[in-house]
Scaffold this active site. Structure first.
Site, mmCIF file in Angstrom:
data_model
loop_
_atom_site.group_PDB
_atom_site.id
_atom_site.type_symbol
_atom_site.label_atom_id
_atom_site.label_comp_id
_atom_site.label_asym_id
_atom_site.label_seq_id
_atom_site.Cartn_x
_atom_site.Cartn_y
_atom_site.Cartn_z
ATOM 1 N N GLY A 61 -5.064 -109.772 70.438
ATOM 2 C CA GLY A 61 -3.875 -110.080 71.655
ATOM 3 C C GLY A 61 -3.355 -111.063 71.334
ATOM 4 C CE1 TYR A 115 -9.605 -99.114 65.932
ATOM 5 C CE2 TYR A 115 -8.768 -97.233 64.019
ATOM 6 C CZ TYR A 115 -8.439 -98.156 65.319
ATOM 7 O OH TYR A 115 -7.238 -97.952 66.064
#
Ligand code: UDP
Length: 305
Positions: free
Chosen positions: A25, A133
């Site tokens: 991020g 994931y």
């Protein structure tokens, strides 16, 4: 998505504490909130125990989410889906807060059922390159259901399908940022495989609306929140070329291993339970994202010069 969720919650009158280790991020996505007294940012890793004081709701969105990012950060991806889910569930348990897990259409893997309903258990390669994931998120769903069953935490699970919009990293490897950046730079658009694989793209404000509705609902089992209009990747490339007015060509590159061949959410559950459906089609959403991508590409170009 996190910064958009913050905007929306603040707009609804909430106070927000955002927590991120900034692995993938960017703090600049929160720059505009710096002077808002109801907003606080803490840089920490949710895989470690953390406590920001009493809260009414916990939204666990932490994870690398692009296939390129989670292949680079495979072990942190596994950890944030497992340890990070436990630590964030503990916060919700401690303060009696409602809890929302950001899960994913990747739980369906390379799906054999189409479109995908929440009742489909999926077709996931547990040892393939995407497994860091997919399996982390599947584990996260199991952990979330366990906190509902064993600790009576008010949990919710959203299965997010491909979402796009302003503030995406332009170099995170996902198809829309890749195509937008390539189109704006006049480079070839890299279509993997023959471009016949499909995805269904949801604009970020639609996604946030669905997530918020789910977090306030009484539904504890997973709910798909995504846009059910399906495109081949080649069609997606054509849409990006049309919206950007770019003269770029398409270049074919090899299809990554285990790349799902088709993906489209069945959203009848979200419609029924949340009275939610997306409002923004791909062309409109791309147009709404144009200015952000143009600026991001310009900044990248000037920082390289
Ligand atoms: N893709 C592509 N070119 C790119 C990036 C992605 O053709 O430059 C394809 C990719 O192979 C996949 C789809 O676009 O079939 C969506 O990829 P993305 O990484 O955005 O997310 P995924 O849905 O695979 O998690």
């Amino acid at each position: 998505m996190g910064s958009h969720l913050c905007d929306r919650l603040l707009g609804d009158g909430c106070s927000v504490i955002a927590v991120d280790n900034l692995l993938t991020g960017r703090l600049s996505n929160l720059d505009h909130l710096r002077n808002d007294s109801r907003f606080e940012f803490r840089q920490l890793d949710v895989c470690e125990p953390f406590d920001c004081g009493p809260v009414d709701a916990v939204f666990h969105l932490a994870s690398p989410a692009s296939p390129v990012d989670y292949s680079v950060h495979g072990i942190p991806t596994l950890k944030v889906g497992s340890l990070g889910t436990f630590q964030s569930l503990e916060v919700a348990r401690k303060y009696g807060a409602r809890y929302l897990l950001a899960s994913t259409s990747e739980c369906y893997g390379d799906p054999l059922e189409h479109p995908q309903k929440e009742t489909y258990w999926g077709h996931v390669n547990p040892v393939g390159p995407r497994s860091v994931y997919d399996e982390a998120k599947r584990f996260a769903e199991a952990a979330t259901m366990a906190y509902l069953r064993y600790h009576s935490v008010d949990t919710h699970i959203v299965r997010i399908f491909n979402t796009y919009g302003p503030r995406m990293q332009i170099n995170d490897g996902r198809v829309i940022p890749n195509f937008m950046r390539q189109a704006m730079r006049g480079e070839d658009l890299t279509v993997y495989g023959e471009g016949s694989q499909t995805r269904s793209f949801c604009y970020v404000s639609d996604e946030i609306e669905g997530i918020l509705r789910l977090s306030k609902s009484t539904e504890h089992l997973p709910v798909n929140v995504g846009n059910p209009t399906e495109f081949t990747i080649l069609e997606c490339a054509q849409r990006v070329l049309a919206v950007t007015g770019s003269k770029s060509k398409v270049r074919y590159e090899p299809l990554p291993q285990d790349d799902p061949k088709q993906r489209r959410p069945d959203i009848s559950k979200a419609k029924r339970l949340l009275d939610w459906e997306p409002k923004i089609d791909l062309e409109t959403g791309l147009k709404m994202s144009l200015e952000y991508f143009r600026q991001a590409v310009a900044e990248e170009t000037s920082s390289r010069a």
